[in-house]
Motif scaffolding. Structure first.
Motif, PDB file in Angstrom:
ATOM      1  N   GLN A 166       0.828  -1.208   0.000  1.00 50.67           N
ATOM      2  CA  GLN A 166       0.000   0.000   0.000  1.00 50.67           C
ATOM      3  C   GLN A 166       0.858   1.252   0.000  1.00 50.67           C
ATOM      4  O   GLN A 166       0.589   2.207  -0.733  1.00 50.67           O
ATOM      5  CB  GLN A 166      -0.929   0.009   1.221  1.00 50.67           C
ATOM      6  CG  GLN A 166      -2.188  -0.819   1.006  1.00 50.67           C
ATOM      7  CD  GLN A 166      -2.979  -1.016   2.283  1.00 50.67           C
ATOM      8  OE1 GLN A 166      -2.449  -0.894   3.388  1.00 50.67           O
ATOM      9  NE2 GLN A 166      -4.267  -1.336   2.137  1.00 50.67           N
ATOM     10  N   SER A 167       1.933   1.221   0.811  1.00 54.26           N
ATOM     11  CA  SER A 167       2.726   2.438   0.939  1.00 54.26           C
ATOM     12  C   SER A 167       3.535   2.744  -0.314  1.00 54.26           C
ATOM     13  O   SER A 167       3.901   3.889  -0.551  1.00 54.26           O
ATOM     14  CB  SER A 167       3.645   2.348   2.170  1.00 54.26           C
ATOM     15  OG  SER A 167       4.597   1.338   1.969  1.00 54.26           O
ATOM     16  N   PRO A 216       1.842  -5.649 -10.941  1.00 53.24           N
ATOM     17  CA  PRO A 216       3.267  -5.522 -10.580  1.00 53.24           C
ATOM     18  C   PRO A 216       3.515  -5.836  -9.104  1.00 53.24           C
ATOM     19  O   PRO A 216       4.549  -6.427  -8.762  1.00 53.24           O
ATOM     20  CB  PRO A 216       3.581  -4.046 -10.890  1.00 53.24           C
ATOM     21  CG  PRO A 216       2.605  -3.674 -11.949  1.00 53.24           C
ATOM     22  CD  PRO A 216       1.356  -4.445 -11.641  1.00 53.24           C
ATOM     23  N   GLY A 217       2.571  -5.486  -8.232  1.00 48.99           N
ATOM     24  CA  GLY A 217       2.718  -5.797  -6.811  1.00 48.99           C
ATOM     25  C   GLY A 217       2.746  -7.296  -6.574  1.00 48.99           C
ATOM     26  O   GLY A 217       3.544  -7.806  -5.779  1.00 48.99           O
ATOM     27  N   VAL A 271       8.362 -12.742  -6.878  1.00 51.65           N
ATOM     28  CA  VAL A 271       9.808 -12.714  -7.108  1.00 51.65           C
ATOM     29  C   VAL A 271      10.545 -12.772  -5.766  1.00 51.65           C
ATOM     30  O   VAL A 271      11.470 -13.560  -5.578  1.00 51.65           O
ATOM     31  CB  VAL A 271      10.215 -11.457  -7.907  1.00 51.65           C
ATOM     32  CG1 VAL A 271      11.730 -11.277  -7.895  1.00 51.65           C
ATOM     33  CG2 VAL A 271       9.719 -11.559  -9.348  1.00 51.65           C
ATOM     34  N   ILE A 272      10.094 -11.955  -4.826  1.00 49.80           N
ATOM     35  CA  ILE A 272      10.785 -11.894  -3.533  1.00 49.80           C
ATOM     36  C   ILE A 272      10.702 -13.230  -2.797  1.00 49.80           C
ATOM     37  O   ILE A 272      11.714 -13.777  -2.373  1.00 49.80           O
ATOM     38  CB  ILE A 272      10.186 -10.770  -2.660  1.00 49.80           C
ATOM     39  CG1 ILE A 272      10.580  -9.410  -3.247  1.00 49.80           C
ATOM     40  CG2 ILE A 272      10.670 -10.896  -1.216  1.00 49.80           C
ATOM     41  CD1 ILE A 272       9.902  -8.239  -2.580  1.00 49.80           C
ATOM     42  N   VAL A 311      -4.834 -12.273  -1.352  1.00 51.09           N
ATOM     43  CA  VAL A 311      -4.590 -11.207  -0.386  1.00 51.09           C
ATOM     44  C   VAL A 311      -4.063  -9.930  -1.048  1.00 51.09           C
ATOM     45  O   VAL A 311      -4.473  -8.824  -0.706  1.00 51.09           O
ATOM     46  CB  VAL A 311      -3.605 -11.685   0.712  1.00 51.09           C
ATOM     47  CG1 VAL A 311      -3.129 -10.531   1.566  1.00 51.09           C
ATOM     48  CG2 VAL A 311      -4.265 -12.749   1.570  1.00 51.09           C
ATOM     49  N   VAL A 312      -3.164 -10.083  -2.028  1.00 46.29           N
ATOM     50  CA  VAL A 312      -2.529  -8.901  -2.615  1.00 46.29           C
ATOM     51  C   VAL A 312      -3.477  -8.186  -3.578  1.00 46.29           C
ATOM     52  O   VAL A 312      -3.410  -6.974  -3.734  1.00 46.29           O
ATOM     53  CB  VAL A 312      -1.202  -9.296  -3.318  1.00 46.29           C
ATOM     54  CG1 VAL A 312      -0.637  -8.143  -4.125  1.00 46.29           C
ATOM     55  CG2 VAL A 312      -0.181  -9.765  -2.285  1.00 46.29           C
TER      56      VAL A 312
END
Lengths: 351, 280
Positions: free
Chosen positions: B135-136, B144-145, B151-152, B220-221
């Protein structure tokens, strides 16, 4: 011995120095620098985020809007509240029973399949592919299909009728055989009374029936269906590492075959069993998708698990502190399985 | 001589028994897939309660058509998600695996274990800060999020797969390159990267399957149902009581097809990825 080792060490390092240790050191520094971003990202997104969740789990009323991290009066108030919740008690009971059952079924089935496939020359590739195929599917697909199969009005119960099992059951017991499967709220073999008799104090704390919820059985079947092939693949890899002569020796026909397996093959497979238990165990403990798609929390929370409990608390009830505490409990459960394994393999590698 | 004569029938018997056991297990393993495929080819009235196990009387594509109409936008979302996420995480994994197995800097083993822990954690324990972070930076609810998230959290497994892959390539190549004056970057780009094709196939299939099959991050995302991946859409479809079973099963089949194709045609690499991702 020690002297030779030291002198060798000295000699090796002096050679290295002679051939340009600055170059070597430069390479290592550059490698560390190139790896640093990954370390930083994992440091933040895994360790930092867990630390934040831990902080939320001891906060009074954090939510993403107020971001208020004021702690509860007692450090573990949220955890005490969580552990006293009947639903979470049921969740813990369910995930532990589920994990043990799935481990037993998939390791046994996986090992049996691997032993037979390893022995069979013709078409063994085809069988291996069939057994591993479910593992390529999403737990959501698995859950959706198995939910239908275990819906009491159809699926398995139709097969029971068609095969005459239902009729036989009725003629023997006089009762119709109509298992409720995923709709069955029964908790079998509850030991609450026993616990109350031995530890009267514990009886007040225990809100959930401590037994085996029958609605878990279909989920164990579905999960084992999906994971047994993975166990088989691991055991096949393990069997592949055993020299052919040893396998031949253990394959004596007749009465000795079983003993040959127990005395020769099984001990050699033990490391693979440990890895399979750790990997499948942590997958089972982290379960979410399969339960979510197949059964949800179930009748009377008969199939509620921490994964679903956390999701409900965080994103439906917006009860972030309790949700965070439950997710930390999940983390602890998984750590109990994974940390000794990682520590052991790491120690061995370092030695 | 007599031993051979008496033992031969038992061997044949044993082989038959083995095939019978294998075939019975195969049948049990294929049964749910049979239900899924046959139901998706039936008209709604035949895919009900009574005829669940029967073969289709008539082949009917209305279930597949309806399911496709419902979830094809989400199939596209999954494609848009899985391709960049797989490529990026495999690239980073390859570099990391090379550094950890071939250059071995100070504390590299410790660093490896520190990274590896990330693949065992239950993601529920990072969801709140993850959402807050996304969010921030304005990436919450966006593709992309979700790609960044995959990826992470894919870093540990891709690093592990490539580390195990490069361990099989002789260290002499690094030494030879360093004698030729090649630095870390050139050794990787000109020697190891060209040798990495099999490693990339294994890692890419593994990540493709993982990310395609993911549910929790997608749920969730991304709160918007039009942007969610196909697993979330399938779950929504099956949760809708007004939808017939032939449509739900067709949806399950459609959502499963990409990973099934990857598995059927590249199964060898899939198994390699499983094994490489299991042992460390």
């Amino acid at each position: 011995m020690a002297d030779t080792a030291t002198s060798l060490g000295v000699r090796r390092s002096s050679i290295r120095r002679a051939s340009g240790s600055r170059l070597h050191r430069g390479r290592r520094t550059l490698a560390a620098a190139l790896f640093a971003p990954t370390l930083l990202v994992v440091g933040i997104f895994v360790y930092g985020f867990i630390a934040f969740t831990l902080r939320v789990s001891v906060s009074k009323d954090y939510n993403p809007l107020n971001r208020d991290l004021t702690a509860t009066p007692g450090l573990l108030d949220n955890y005490a509240e969580l552990m006293a919740t009947p639903r979470f008690q049921a969740s813990l009971r369910n995930i532990i029973i589920f994990t043990i059952a799935v481990l037993v079924v998939s390791v046994v089935v996986g090992m049996v399949l691997a032993l037979i496939v390893d022995k069979t020359v013709r078409a063994s590739g085809l069988f291996r592919s069939i057994y591993l195929l479910p593992y390529a599917l999403s737990f959501i697909v698995t859950g959706v299909v198995w939910r239908w199969i275990f819906t009491p009005e159809t699926g398995i119960n139709l097969l029971l009728q068609a095969s005459g099992v239902s009729g036989l059951y009725q003629s023997v017991t006089g009762e119709p055989l109509k298992p409720g499967w995923i709709t069955d709220p029964t908790v079998a073999g509850s030991v609450n009374d026993l616990i109350a008799a031995v530890f009267p104090g514990a009886a007040d704390f225990l809100q959930a029936q401590l037994g085996i919820p029958l609605a878990l059985i279909p989920v164990v079947v579905a999960a084992s269906w999906q994971l047994s092939g993975f166990a088989m693949a691991m055991f096949l890899a393990g069997l592949g590492g055993i020299p052919e002569e040893i396998k031949e020796a253990s394959r004596v026909d007749g009465a000795g075959a079983w003993r040959g397996f127990w005395n020769i093959t099984f001990p050699l497979l033990r490391p693979t069993i440990v890895i399979a238990l750790v990997l499948l165990g942590h997958v089972a403990l982290k379960s979410f998708d399969l339960f979510y798609a197949m059964v949800g929390s179930g009748p009377g929370f008969a199939t509620d698990i921490p994964g679903i409990f956390v999701y409900d608390q965080m994103f439906r009830a917006l009860n972030y502190n309790i949700g965070a505490a439950a997710s930390i409990v999940m983390l602890v459960l998984v750590s109990v399985v994974v940390v000794p394994y990682l520590a052991r393999t790491y120690a061995r590698e370092d030695a | 001589m007599s031993a051979i004569v008496t033992r031969a029938p038992r061997r044949v018997g044993g082989a038959i028994a083995r095939y019978v056991i294998l075939a019975l297990f195969a049948l049990a393993f294929l049964l749910p897939l049979y239900v899924m495929v046959t139901a998706s080819l039936k008209p709604a009235r035949d895919a009900g309660i009574d005829g669940m196990w029967l073969l289709p009387q008539v082949i009917d594509f209305s279930g597949l058509a309806t399911a496709w109409e419902r979830i094809s936008p989400n199939m596209l979302n999954s494609v848009v998600l899985v391709i960049p996420a797989t490529i990026i995480s495999s690239m980073i994994g390859s570099i990391n695996g090379f550094l950890l197995s071939k250059i071995r800097f100070r504390w590299s083993n410790v660093a490896f274990v520190v990274i590896l822990v990330g693949m065992y954690i239950p993601f529920q324990a990072i969801l709140v800060p993850l959402v807050q972070f996304l969010q921030s930076v304005g990436l919450y609810g966006t593709m992309p999020g979700l790609i960044l998230t995959h990826v992470i959290y894919g870093l540990p497994i891709t690093t592990l797969i490539f580390r195990n892959y490069y361990v099989g390539i002789p260290n002499e190549l690094v030494e030879a390159a360093s004698i030729d004056g090649a630095g870390v970057v050139r050794t990787y780009l000109s020697i190891f990267l060209p040798l990495s094709a099999p490693g990339f196939v294994v890692c890419a299939i593994f990540q493709f399957t993982n990310i395609w099959n993911d549910f929790l991050f997608g749920l969730v995302v991304i709160p918007s149902s039009t942007l969610q991946p196909v697993t979330v859409a399938l779950n929504n479809l099956s949760g809708t009581t007004s939808v017939d079973w032939n449509v739900v099963m067709a949806g399950a089949l459609i959502a499963a097809v990409p990973t099934l194709i990857a598995y059927i045609f590249l199964g060898r690499f899939f198994v390699k990825g499983l094994i490489a991702g299991s042992y460390r």
